[in-house]
Design a protein around this motif. Structure first.
Motif, mmCIF file in Angstrom:
data_model
loop_
_atom_site.group_PDB
_atom_site.id
_atom_site.type_symbol
_atom_site.label_atom_id
_atom_site.label_comp_id
_atom_site.label_asym_id
_atom_site.label_seq_id
_atom_site.Cartn_x
_atom_site.Cartn_y
_atom_site.Cartn_z
ATOM 1 N N LEU A 179 33.739 35.652 29.823
ATOM 2 C CA LEU A 179 33.530 36.897 30.609
ATOM 3 C C LEU A 179 32.042 36.902 30.999
ATOM 4 N N ARG A 180 31.542 35.861 31.810
ATOM 5 C CA ARG A 180 30.566 35.863 32.473
ATOM 6 C C ARG A 180 30.573 36.589 33.915
ATOM 7 N N ARG A 181 29.352 37.007 34.518
ATOM 8 C CA ARG A 181 29.527 37.540 35.825
ATOM 9 C C ARG A 181 30.303 36.658 36.858
ATOM 10 N N GLY A 182 30.361 35.714 36.733
ATOM 11 C CA GLY A 182 31.076 34.827 37.813
ATOM 12 C C GLY A 182 32.552 34.905 37.694
ATOM 13 N N PHE A 183 33.119 35.612 36.481
ATOM 14 C CA PHE A 183 34.446 35.650 36.050
ATOM 15 C C PHE A 183 35.223 36.543 37.345
ATOM 16 N N LEU A 184 34.684 37.708 37.758
ATOM 17 C CA LEU A 184 35.132 38.556 38.834
ATOM 18 C C LEU A 184 35.292 37.627 40.081
ATOM 19 N N THR A 185 34.271 36.750 40.510
ATOM 20 C CA THR A 185 34.393 35.934 41.609
ATOM 21 C C THR A 185 35.323 35.196 41.408
ATOM 22 N N ALA A 186 35.721 34.618 40.237
ATOM 23 C CA ALA A 186 36.928 33.616 40.196
ATOM 24 C C ALA A 186 38.329 34.416 40.360
ATOM 25 N N VAL A 187 38.280 35.612 39.964
ATOM 26 C CA VAL A 187 39.448 36.419 40.096
ATOM 27 C C VAL A 187 39.509 36.413 41.327
ATOM 28 N N HIS A 188 38.592 36.861 42.153
ATOM 29 C CA HIS A 188 38.733 37.240 43.511
ATOM 30 C C HIS A 188 39.366 36.052 44.504
ATOM 31 N N ASP A 189 38.865 34.803 44.111
ATOM 32 C CA ASP A 189 39.123 33.622 44.657
ATOM 33 C C ASP A 189 40.622 33.328 44.103
ATOM 34 N N ALA A 190 41.172 33.660 43.203
ATOM 35 C CA ALA A 190 42.523 33.196 42.638
ATOM 36 C C ALA A 190 43.378 34.126 43.384
ATOM 37 N N ALA A 191 43.005 35.345 43.434
ATOM 38 C CA ALA A 191 43.847 36.402 44.098
ATOM 39 C C ALA A 191 44.096 36.138 45.580
ATOM 40 N N ARG A 192 42.900 35.712 46.307
ATOM 41 C CA ARG A 192 42.926 35.375 47.761
ATOM 42 C C ARG A 192 43.868 34.247 48.013
ATOM 43 N N LEU A 193 43.698 33.305 46.979
ATOM 44 C CA LEU A 193 44.372 31.970 47.142
ATOM 45 C C LEU A 193 46.177 32.235 46.955
ATOM 46 N N SER A 194 46.203 33.001 45.760
ATOM 47 C CA SER A 194 47.659 33.085 45.609
ATOM 48 C C SER A 194 48.291 34.238 46.381
ATOM 49 N N ARG A 195 47.470 35.250 46.966
ATOM 50 C CA ARG A 195 48.104 36.461 47.679
ATOM 51 C C ARG A 195 48.792 37.330 46.782
ATOM 52 N N GLN A 196 48.026 37.324 45.527
ATOM 53 C CA GLN A 196 48.401 38.158 44.399
ATOM 54 C C GLN A 196 47.588 39.623 43.934
ATOM 55 N N PRO A 197 47.871 40.427 43.822
ATOM 56 C CA PRO A 197 46.945 41.714 43.421
ATOM 57 C C PRO A 197 46.006 41.166 42.317
ATOM 58 N N TYR A 198 44.675 41.696 41.989
ATOM 59 C CA TYR A 198 43.654 41.469 41.320
ATOM 60 C C TYR A 198 44.116 41.656 39.597
ATOM 61 N N THR A 199 45.073 42.694 39.609
ATOM 62 C CA THR A 199 45.397 43.144 38.398
ATOM 63 C C THR A 199 46.530 41.910 37.873
ATOM 64 N N SER A 200 47.128 41.470 38.844
ATOM 65 C CA SER A 200 48.278 40.454 38.362
ATOM 66 C C SER A 200 47.356 39.099 37.650
ATOM 67 N N VAL A 201 46.458 38.832 38.669
ATOM 68 C CA VAL A 201 45.485 37.680 38.293
ATOM 69 C C VAL A 201 44.910 37.953 37.061
ATOM 70 N N LEU A 202 44.186 39.111 36.860
ATOM 71 C CA LEU A 202 43.747 39.310 35.536
ATOM 72 C C LEU A 202 44.539 39.442 34.434
ATOM 73 N N LYS A 203 45.743 39.872 34.435
ATOM 74 C CA LYS A 203 46.692 39.700 33.393
ATOM 75 C C LYS A 203 47.045 38.351 33.092
ATOM 76 N N SER A 204 47.274 37.793 34.288
ATOM 77 C CA SER A 204 47.742 36.049 33.791
ATOM 78 C C SER A 204 46.541 35.560 33.255
ATOM 79 N N ALA A 205 45.399 35.680 33.661
ATOM 80 C CA ALA A 205 44.271 34.823 33.146
ATOM 81 C C ALA A 205 43.909 34.999 31.849
ATOM 82 N N PHE A 206 44.224 36.291 31.143
ATOM 83 C CA PHE A 206 44.055 36.528 29.728
ATOM 84 C C PHE A 206 45.289 35.983 28.936
ATOM 85 N N ASN A 207 46.498 36.234 29.654
ATOM 86 C CA ASN A 207 47.579 35.571 28.951
ATOM 87 C C ASN A 207 47.385 34.304 28.797
#
Length: 608
Positions: A381-409
């Motif tokens: 959980l570093r500062r860059g994690f939110l950037t990684a979530v943004h990139d993954a959401a943009r790439l997959s066209r998924q909501p941020y919440t879905s990407v966050l939940k998937s990342a922790f799972n």
């Protein structure tokens, strides 16, 4: 294609020695001019002079073995391996002492190596990780026969092989999976990166090149460093291959990967003569010629434009192809276009067709969101994690919440999420499928690797599919394909770059786009769409529906209970439109039926 036959046996087993001696003599007396590359206790290797100008043989000192194909040193500061192909005595001893590990670590290229350790009475066959050269083996009377083309076994008078109907059913279910089993029960394939060890009556097959170990070896976690290394390694790999091929026919699709190859090839210090070829569809929305023209113009190369409609269709010519050891959808496509490729190769006096195949897999063309989970797994959980979530959401066209939940799972599941979802078994009879089906179609690299993040495991699975996809069409290809992006140093580098850097900014192949930004036209760099031949293939299937209908509904597979005609009939007889997910299984049915008919006619085949 490199035609070879190697005999491996226990030199102290009189019966095995007698059988091997008889096989050796049959090859020497065959009408085909086999050349003896090695003859020592426990191993004989025969080969034909390769038509591919990039291939040759390397005979190791002290009758320790022979390497067939092309070798380069792993030290990329050297432009290429010695022209005379000399492997010194020290290197040979290390290669044998380490059971081939020294070869895999210190050399790369496209090869099959046959090694003999007389002290331990062990023999080895190694297929390098590029998958450039095919390699199979069969056991007959305690002799292991390693070979590239089943037609080359004719002089040996072997018992007929029996068709593995369960394999054909599994192929229709999952045609892109690459496994060691073949469509003949007696034959096994050495997959790319595999080693075969033969000692006495014991035969053991295992990976000698392991992408999981490559990922564990190091991680390149600085974006600027990764960009620089990708650019350098790709250029040096292409320089090495360019040294062995001249002139070159390059397949320029209009996409990013083939443009990268052309851009690097144009910078090669050997300056080979390059002619480009693009095949285009009649549908304007799938016509990629404008991009191919931009890439060819930037490199200053001639571009041959050939309509896909000029290639063969689904007709009886498919049944005239050579018998192979397993069906492939890509092989079916190659059969359809081979007359066109051979014609252009003859017109341009070229004997090799370069491609950009493999770029999607090593540079990472994906819409998966696992890169955020990979960042969390590696960096926390570093500062860059939110950037990684943004990139993954943009790439997959998924909501941020879905990407966050998937990342922790995924982090909590220790990478187990890498398995592909279950497939729907279209058109294949369920009763014909092997037991424990998903395990059957899993590539041997599917091992416990909980320390690797799920996105990297996904990339390894994709890589396993592409490096084992290419299978030459024996004796029919004037210009066999060559895939320079599937070079060991380049594959290893991309495996060591985290997925969140490969898709930085939420863009597929983002790292590669940055690395080759001055090699590829900006219009191609900026593209976010990707060319497709789905519409063209669908049109062909409809146009040639009478042949396809007769081929499948009254075919060998229907008679053997492998395919379910009732599920096929609505789509190929009653005019019901099929969805895109039907296309690959339908093409797999055609490829398997074509294989079954050509295989059944082979003197090495039996339907039992």
């Amino acid at each position: 294609m490199y035609h070879f036959v190697a005999l491996l046996w226990d030199a102290e087993d009189p019966q095995a020695r007698a059988v091997a001696t008889q096989m050796d003599q049959r090859l020497r007396l065959a009408s085909v001019p086999w050349e003896s590359q090695l003859s020592t206790d426990g191993m004989s290797v025969f080969a034909l002079p390769p038509a591919d100008p990039g291939l040759r043989s390397y005979v190791l000192p002290d009758q320790a073995g022979v390497v067939l194909g092309r070798l380069f040193t792993a030290d990329l500061s050297k432009a290429h391996f010695a022209r005379d192909g000399h492997v010194d005595t020290w290197a040979t001893r290390e290669i044998v002492r380490t059971a081939g590990q020294h070869l895999v670590r210190n050399f790369w290229g496209g090869y099959v190596a046959l090694l003999r350790d007389r002290e331990s009475r062990r023999s080895y066959a190694i297929r390098d990780c590029s998958g450039k050269l095919p390699c199979y083996f069969v056991r007959v009377s305690e002799v292991t026969i390693v070979f590239a083309d089943s037609a080359d076994l004719a002089p040996l008078g072997l018992p007929a092989f029996s068709i593995d109907w369960g394999y054909l059913a599994a192929f229709i279910y999952s045609s892109q999976s690459q496994i060691r089993a073949c469509a003949f029960k007696q034959v096994t394939e050495l997959l790319a990166g595999d080693e075969l060890e033969v000692q006495g009556n014991s035969v053991r097959q295992m990976p000698i090149w392991d992408p999981v170990a490559v990922c564990r070896q190091r991680r390149i976690d600085r974006y600027e460093e990764a960009v620089a290394q990708l650019r350098e390694v790709a250029q040096k790999c292409i320089n090495a291959w360019a040294h062995t091929y001249d002139p070159i026919l390059h397949s320029l699709s209009g996409g990013f990967d083939s443009a990268v190859v052309l851009g690097c090839l144009s910078q090669s210090p050997t300056h080979p003569k390059i002619t480009c070829l693009t095949q285009f569809t009649s549908a304007s929305y799938d016509d990629e010629r404008r991009y191919a023209r931009l890439a060819a113009a930037r490199a200053g190369k001639t571009l041959h434009e050939v309509p896909m409609d000029s290639a063969a269709g689904f007709d009886s010519r498919l049944l005239a192809g050579p018998q192979t050891l397993k069906p492939t959808v890509s092989g079916l496509s190659r059969l359809l276009e081979i007359e066109v490729i051979n014609r252009v190769a003859a017109e341009t006096a070229t004997s090799v067709l370069w491609t950009g195949q493999g770029g999607d897999h090593i540079f990472l063309q994906t819409a998966d969101s696992s890169s955020a989970a990979d960042y969390l797994r590696i960096r926390g959980l570093r500062r860059g994690f939110l950037t990684a979530v943004h990139d993954a959401a943009r790439l997959s066209r998924q909501p941020y919440t879905s990407v966050l939940k998937s990342a922790f799972n995924r982090k909590q599941s220790l990478g187990a999420h890498s398995d592909k979802p279950a497939r729907t078994p279209y058109f294949v009879a369920p009763a014909a499928l092997p037991a424990d089906l998903d395990a059957y179609v899993s590539q041997p690299w599917k091992i416990r690797a909980e320390d690797l993040p799920s996105g990297k495991l996904m990339q390894i699975r994709l890589l396993a599919e592409v490096i084992n996809r290419h299978r030459p069409i024996p004796r029919l290809e004037r210009a066999p394909q060559h895939h320079p992006l599937l070079s060991q140093p380049l594959m290893e580098l991309c495996l060591q770059v985290p997925t969140y850097l490969l898709i930085k900014g939420g863009k597929e192949r983002a790292l590669a786009r940055e690395a080759f930004s001055d090699h590829v036209p900006s219009q191609i760099i900026r593209r976010r769409d990707k060319g497709s031949i789905v519409a063209h293939t669908t049109q062909m299937l409809r146009r040639d529906e009478p042949f396809v209908r007769e081929l499948l509904l009254d075919g060998v597979l229907a008679g053997a209970g492998i395919i379910d005609p009732d599920t096929l009939k609505p789509y190929i007889a009653d005019g019901q439109p099929f969805r895109e997910e039907h296309l690959l299984p339908l093409l797999a049915c055609i490829a398997a039926e074509v294989w079954a008919r050509t295989g059944a006619k082979s003197p090495t085949a039996s339907a039992v």
